[in-house]
Motif scaffolding. Sequence first.
Motif, PDB file in Angstrom:
ATOM      1  N   PRO A 151       0.799  -1.235   0.000  1.00  0.00           N
ATOM      2  CA  PRO A 151       0.000   0.000   0.000  1.00  0.00           C
ATOM      3  C   PRO A 151       0.825   1.275   0.000  1.00  0.00           C
ATOM      4  O   PRO A 151       0.497   2.229  -0.722  1.00  0.00           O
ATOM      5  CB  PRO A 151      -0.833  -0.146   1.277  1.00  0.00           C
ATOM      6  CG  PRO A 151      -1.041  -1.618   1.400  1.00  0.00           C
ATOM      7  CD  PRO A 151       0.269  -2.222   0.963  1.00  0.00           C
ATOM      8  N   LYS A 152       1.898   1.305   0.764  1.00  0.00           N
ATOM      9  CA  LYS A 152       2.726   2.527   0.806  1.00  0.00           C
ATOM     10  C   LYS A 152       3.387   2.790  -0.544  1.00  0.00           C
ATOM     11  O   LYS A 152       3.634   3.940  -0.918  1.00  0.00           O
ATOM     12  CB  LYS A 152       3.790   2.414   1.909  1.00  0.00           C
ATOM     13  CG  LYS A 152       4.777   1.278   1.735  1.00  0.00           C
ATOM     14  CD  LYS A 152       5.794   1.236   2.862  1.00  0.00           C
ATOM     15  CE  LYS A 152       6.724   0.043   2.755  1.00  0.00           C
ATOM     16  NZ  LYS A 152       7.479  -0.008   1.492  1.00  0.00           N
ATOM     17  N   ALA A 203       0.510   4.138  -2.985  1.00  0.00           N
ATOM     18  CA  ALA A 203      -0.230   5.334  -2.573  1.00  0.00           C
ATOM     19  C   ALA A 203      -0.170   6.464  -3.601  1.00  0.00           C
ATOM     20  O   ALA A 203      -1.117   7.241  -3.739  1.00  0.00           O
ATOM     21  CB  ALA A 203       0.291   5.826  -1.224  1.00  0.00           C
ATOM     22  N   LYS A 250      -0.242   6.243  -6.768  1.00  0.00           N
ATOM     23  CA  LYS A 250      -0.990   5.965  -7.995  1.00  0.00           C
ATOM     24  C   LYS A 250      -2.441   6.419  -7.806  1.00  0.00           C
ATOM     25  O   LYS A 250      -3.171   5.828  -6.995  1.00  0.00           O
ATOM     26  CB  LYS A 250      -0.930   4.468  -8.332  1.00  0.00           C
ATOM     27  CG  LYS A 250       0.480   3.996  -8.687  1.00  0.00           C
ATOM     28  CD  LYS A 250       0.499   2.558  -9.124  1.00  0.00           C
ATOM     29  CE  LYS A 250       1.908   2.114  -9.507  1.00  0.00           C
ATOM     30  NZ  LYS A 250       2.429   2.830 -10.695  1.00  0.00           N
ATOM     31  N   PRO A 251      -2.875   7.418  -8.527  1.00  0.00           N
ATOM     32  CA  PRO A 251      -4.217   7.977  -8.345  1.00  0.00           C
ATOM     33  C   PRO A 251      -5.338   6.948  -8.473  1.00  0.00           C
ATOM     34  O   PRO A 251      -6.311   6.986  -7.718  1.00  0.00           O
ATOM     35  CB  PRO A 251      -4.311   9.049  -9.436  1.00  0.00           C
ATOM     36  CG  PRO A 251      -2.899   9.414  -9.732  1.00  0.00           C
ATOM     37  CD  PRO A 251      -2.127   8.148  -9.568  1.00  0.00           C
ATOM     38  N   TRP A 294      -5.224   3.781  -7.864  1.00  0.00           N
ATOM     39  CA  TRP A 294      -5.243   2.929  -6.666  1.00  0.00           C
ATOM     40  C   TRP A 294      -5.882   3.680  -5.513  1.00  0.00           C
ATOM     41  O   TRP A 294      -6.791   3.181  -4.846  1.00  0.00           O
ATOM     42  CB  TRP A 294      -3.829   2.490  -6.293  1.00  0.00           C
ATOM     43  CG  TRP A 294      -3.740   1.859  -4.912  1.00  0.00           C
ATOM     44  CD1 TRP A 294      -3.327   2.465  -3.761  1.00  0.00           C
ATOM     45  CD2 TRP A 294      -4.079   0.519  -4.550  1.00  0.00           C
ATOM     46  NE1 TRP A 294      -3.387   1.603  -2.704  1.00  0.00           N
ATOM     47  CE2 TRP A 294      -3.846   0.391  -3.154  1.00  0.00           C
ATOM     48  CE3 TRP A 294      -4.559  -0.589  -5.249  1.00  0.00           C
ATOM     49  CZ2 TRP A 294      -4.071  -0.795  -2.458  1.00  0.00           C
ATOM     50  CZ3 TRP A 294      -4.787  -1.775  -4.560  1.00  0.00           C
ATOM     51  CH2 TRP A 294      -4.551  -1.870  -3.188  1.00  0.00           C
ATOM     52  N   ALA A 295      -5.413   4.892  -5.293  1.00  0.00           N
ATOM     53  CA  ALA A 295      -5.932   5.700  -4.185  1.00  0.00           C
ATOM     54  C   ALA A 295      -7.425   5.961  -4.323  1.00  0.00           C
ATOM     55  O   ALA A 295      -8.125   6.140  -3.319  1.00  0.00           O
ATOM     56  CB  ALA A 295      -5.179   7.017  -4.109  1.00  0.00           C
ATOM     57  N   GLY A 296      -7.916   5.936  -5.571  1.00  0.00           N
ATOM     58  CA  GLY A 296      -9.322   6.225  -5.805  1.00  0.00           C
ATOM     59  C   GLY A 296     -10.246   5.030  -5.695  1.00  0.00           C
ATOM     60  O   GLY A 296     -11.473   5.192  -5.762  1.00  0.00           O
ATOM     61  N   VAL A 355      -9.882   1.120  -1.073  1.00  0.00           N
ATOM     62  CA  VAL A 355      -8.685   1.802  -0.586  1.00  0.00           C
ATOM     63  C   VAL A 355      -9.089   3.056   0.186  1.00  0.00           C
ATOM     64  O   VAL A 355      -8.565   3.333   1.275  1.00  0.00           O
ATOM     65  CB  VAL A 355      -7.743   2.162  -1.758  1.00  0.00           C
ATOM     66  CG1 VAL A 355      -6.548   2.964  -1.252  1.00  0.00           C
ATOM     67  CG2 VAL A 355      -7.263   0.883  -2.455  1.00  0.00           C
ATOM     68  N   LYS A 356     -10.021   3.820  -0.360  1.00  0.00           N
ATOM     69  CA  LYS A 356     -10.487   5.028   0.319  1.00  0.00           C
ATOM     70  C   LYS A 356     -11.115   4.709   1.669  1.00  0.00           C
ATOM     71  O   LYS A 356     -11.014   5.498   2.612  1.00  0.00           O
ATOM     72  CB  LYS A 356     -11.484   5.780  -0.571  1.00  0.00           C
ATOM     73  CG  LYS A 356     -10.844   6.438  -1.786  1.00  0.00           C
ATOM     74  CD  LYS A 356     -11.740   7.477  -2.422  1.00  0.00           C
ATOM     75  CE  LYS A 356     -12.939   6.848  -3.095  1.00  0.00           C
ATOM     76  NZ  LYS A 356     -13.731   7.877  -3.829  1.00  0.00           N
TER      77      LYS A 356
END
Length: 345
Positions: free
Chosen positions: A293-294, A297, A299-300, A302-304, A308-309
Amino acid sequence: MSTPRTLRNSLLSRRGLLAAGGALGAGALLTACGGGGSKGSTDGDSDSASGPWTFKDDRGETAKASHTPKKVVAFTGTAAALHDFGVECTAVFGPTVLKGGKPDPQAGDLDVGKLTVLGNAWGEFNVEKYAALSPELLVTNMIQGTELWYVPDESKKKILGFAPGVGINVSKVSLTHVIGRYAELAASLGADLKAKQVTDAKARFEKASETLRKAAQANKGLKVMAASGSADLLYVSDPGVYADLAYFKSLGVDFVAPGKVTGGFFESLSWENAGKYAADLILLDNRTSALQPKDLAAKPTWAGLPAVKAGQVSPWLSEPRYSYAGCAPLVEALAEAVQKAEKVA
């Protein structure tokens, strides 16, 4: 539950499996001996080191020795599973030690400081050091066909010339079947499957399985995706191939089933398409060769992702050690994750 051979089709199969995506029915759990209904058998006296020893592996080949092998060399995860059943290996090959000296997750409860390590990464296998050990048996998993996991093709013939080999299939079979096969092998090598550490671990595994079944029932409709991340791709794993995922599915866990599996194990998605499948909970491959995950993080896409959110990402050891002791904590962790997760996709 760990990297691949050529960059063409095998990148999507073995190398993709290893570097990014890794390597089924809830039916009754196997008995502790794990022998019932399995296609392998032991014909020698497992209680005596003096009598002949044989074991039929999942290639259909029978390993033979004049006595029960004591100098066993195994893939790290395999050695960890045998350790849980009471069999100690002389040496290992495969991911064993992390940078800094800590044990790799696949090493389980092995005391890696006391082991001879013949290779710590894909393609590494010190044949000379192996020969010097006067090995009596080599054991590893089989993830793709009858290929012996982490035994290099270019030196396989030489390696198998020093001692008989045993391959245990871990793909497209149930988790309990694989555990049973390792229990059977361990028993043939002298392990006491009625030892308290073994029976306690089996009881814990069964309890965890029932907890997961109830959690999946209580959170019906929760969509779970097993995946692995690399710099360029997100690999969505096929739950029908991985023994652990298929077992979890048989207990009621609702997995994303990728529609365009290439190479037999997973669908490869560009990061632009990482949101192709809706998932409430992501099981993310936590082997050292996969991005964590770190690492993801930034990568937009992935974060979206909704999961994950929502902070609903749980580690997944895609190459587990196939023993009750090795798998019980994994089942417990998934049960807890399913219990806590909310539908967000």
